[in-house]
Design a protein around this motif. Structure first.
Motif, PDB file in Angstrom:
ATOM      1  N   GLY A 101       0.847  -1.401  -0.139  1.00 37.35           N
ATOM      2  CA  GLY A 101      -0.082   0.003  -0.094  1.00 37.35           C
ATOM      3  C   GLY A 101       0.925   1.313  -0.208  1.00 37.35           C
ATOM      4  N   VAL A 102       2.018   1.119  -0.577  1.00 36.51           N
ATOM      5  CA  VAL A 102       2.867   2.376  -0.558  1.00 36.51           C
ATOM      6  C   VAL A 102       2.330   3.598  -1.481  1.00 36.51           C
ATOM      7  CG1 VAL A 102       5.067   1.183   0.153  1.00 36.51           C
ATOM      8  CG2 VAL A 102       4.327   1.452  -2.454  1.00 36.51           C
ATOM      9  N   THR A 103       2.031   3.371  -2.451  1.00 34.80           N
ATOM     10  CA  THR A 103       1.375   4.357  -3.230  1.00 34.80           C
ATOM     11  C   THR A 103       0.017   4.737  -3.217  1.00 34.80           C
ATOM     12  OG1 THR A 103       1.023   3.320  -5.305  1.00 34.80           O
ATOM     13  CG2 THR A 103       3.231   4.101  -4.971  1.00 34.80           C
ATOM     14  N   ILE A 104      -0.248   6.188  -3.327  1.00 31.35           N
ATOM     15  CA  ILE A 104      -1.634   6.666  -3.127  1.00 31.35           C
ATOM     16  C   ILE A 104      -2.475   6.018  -4.377  1.00 31.35           C
ATOM     17  CG2 ILE A 104      -1.599   8.603  -4.516  1.00 31.35           C
ATOM     18  CD1 ILE A 104      -3.089   9.874  -2.093  1.00 31.35           C
ATOM     19  N   ASP A 105      -1.809   5.875  -5.469  1.00 33.56           N
ATOM     20  CA  ASP A 105      -2.473   5.360  -6.763  1.00 33.56           C
ATOM     21  C   ASP A 105      -3.072   3.845  -6.368  1.00 33.56           C
ATOM     22  OD1 ASP A 105      -3.151   5.581  -9.601  1.00 33.56           O
ATOM     23  OD2 ASP A 105      -1.470   3.802  -9.677  1.00 33.56           O
ATOM     24  N   ALA A 106      -1.863   3.155  -5.739  1.00 37.48           N
ATOM     25  CA  ALA A 106      -2.116   1.633  -5.611  1.00 37.48           C
ATOM     26  C   ALA A 106      -3.601   1.520  -4.630  1.00 37.48           C
ATOM     27  CB  ALA A 106      -1.100   0.677  -5.030  1.00 37.48           C
TER      28      ALA A 106
END
Ligand SMILES: [Zn+2]
Length: 476
Positions: A101-106
């Motif tokens: 869940g590192v990127t806001i996009d993901a």
């Protein structure tokens, strides 16, 4: 609002795709009784390798093992000739994050596909020889469902044990982790973080030990976690202590009362000491002590009492990259250097070490995200799912670990630390048949761990070429 609309639009598209038939299918079952014959077998217990061995498997478990002349292969067994190959137990990673869940996009784009993302990571692990993983921070409900789907044979993947949240810390959007709250807005950020926190988030740090105890009981009752992990250190502020001494003891006590192993997130000498005194069963990233080296008494205690110590080894190549990137005086390099020294001392002291990577699958386009591009471009990145464990084994060799000790760190030690050694972690009669077939001897050169020809889990050879399927974060 902007993100909410994007998310809904993405959901509709994904629903359409899912209804087109990208669905999990039951995994085909192979022959019930099999015999793997002729290979050199390393059983994972530390015993010397057996040349020209036979390994008999029935209904997913090992029923006989030994030198070929000494083992009777049942008539009708499916015999697989593996002369010239090496057999070892499937590996165990003591610390992964199947949904990083590192990127806001993901987080937004895959809002409805967390389970697919988790399964994809479990498959990347399995494909690379890790047949069992321990997820130490992730969305509990989705992890629980995928754990069940894999156990039931509805999805392929590494066997999952999960802890849910790091008790006392937040989900991914907060300052403890990636800090997306202002971008997302409070309601959306709360909704996402709740998938991780599950009622055991940062509010527990305000409570008395008795109240923490009640909340831990409720947390255990509300789901099916396999172990507990709590915050002894803060995550964003690594030098801060999180739970008090008394609260830590209450958490460990409640975990043990429920029959669970307990570990802590610790990143400083004092948080490590508190965790040990609280009675933790295994020390997660015990070697990470920030800007102060592990005190000698703590190191001696860990080594002499054989307290399982999950260490985040890094290769020389990675350390050199950190140095080149950040400079000798940077906190990043200093803490990496201190960790490396801790590792060298732990190996020299004969501590019971576990292979741990903190790995997850990073989105294929993460190098284009400015916040992460530098950090994920490093040589020998330790946190890359599917690669990190191979790099760990190379680092173990560089640190002077004996080849057999390193193999045990990647197999039986983790099984023992998590109280799962009756089932997994070694090739012994009665255990699940999780077996790797290698084309070269892993004890001769750590690079040979990469030479995986076949992966068997629960007595079934896995079609590793087809994994991961579906692909969500990875690119072909
Ligand atoms: Zn941790």
């Amino acid at each position: 609002m902007r993100f909410d609309l994007m998310r809904r639009a993405t959901q509709w598209i994904l629903l359409a795709i899912l209804s087109m038939g990208v669905q999990a299918t039951a995994i085909a079952r192979g022959p019930v009784v099999q015999a793997l014959v002729g290979a050199t077998l390393i059983d994972g217990t530390g015993r010397p390798p057996i040349e020209d061995a036979s390994l008999v498997i029935a209904d997913g478990r090992i029923t006989a093992i030994g030198r070929r002349p000494d083992v009777k292969v049942p008539s009708g067994a499916h015999v697989v000739d593996l002369h010239g190959k090496y057999l070892m137990p499937g590996m165990l990673d003591a610390n992964v994050h199947l949904f990083f869940g590192v990127t806001i996009d993901a987080l937004i784009r895959y809002d409805d596909r967390y389970e697919d993302v988790i399964a994809e990571a479990a498959q990347v692990a399995l494909k690379n020889g890790v047949t069992t993983v321990f997820d130490t921070w992730g969305p509990r409900q989705e992890l629980t469902r995928v754990r069940g789907q894999i156990a039931a044979g509805q999805r392929q993947g590494s066997r999952i044990f999960l802890g849910g949240n790091i008790i006392g810390l937040t989900g991914p959007t907060s300052t403890d982790f990636y800090n997306y709250r202002t971008l997302l807005g409070k309601a959306e950020a709360d909704r996402i973080d709740a998938r991780w926190e599950q009622g055991a988030g940062p509010e527990l740090l305000w409570l008395t030990p008795d109240n923490v105890r009640e909340r831990i009981r409720a947390y255990i009752r509300s789901g099916h976690v396999d172990f507990l992990k709590y915050a002894s250190s803060g995550h964003a502020q690594e030098q801060f202590i999180a739970f008090s001494e008394a609260a830590q003891k209450a958490i460990v006590d409640e975990g043990h009362r429920a029959g669970l192993t307990v570990q802590a997130h610790s990143t400083s000498p004092e948080s490590l000491r508190l965790e040990i005194e609280a009675g933790a069963d295994l020390l997660q990233h015990c070697d990470a002590t920030g800007l102060a080296e592990m005190p000698e008494p703590t190191l001696t205690l860990i080594a002499e009492h054989k307290i399982p110590c999950a260490a985040l080894f890094e290769t020389q190549k990675h350390l050199a990259w950190v140095l080149a990137q950040d400079g000798e005086q940077s906190d990043g390099y200093r803490s990496a250097h201190i960790k490396h020294e801790n590792d060298r001392r732990l190996v020299a002291a004969g501590a019971m070490l576990l292979m741990t990577t903190d790995a997850g699958v990073l989105p294929a386009d993460i190098k284009e995200v400015p916040k992460f591009s530098a950090a994920v471009s490093g040589d020998d990145l330790p946190i890359e799912m599917g690669q990190g464990h191979f790099r760990w084994l190379e680092a173990a060799s560089e640190l002077g670990m004996k080849p057999m000790d390193a193999l045990e760190a990647a197999t039986i030690n983790t099984a023992r630390a998590y109280h799962q050694s009756a089932e997994v972690g070694s090739l012994e009669v009665g255990k699940r048949a999780d077996v790797l077939v290698l084309s070269a001897d892993p004890l001769a050169d750590p690079d040979n761990y990469r030479r995986i020809e076949r992966v068997m889990k629960d007595g079934q050879f896995v079609d590793i070429q087809s994994l991961p399927n579906p692909r969500v974060l990875t690119k072909p």
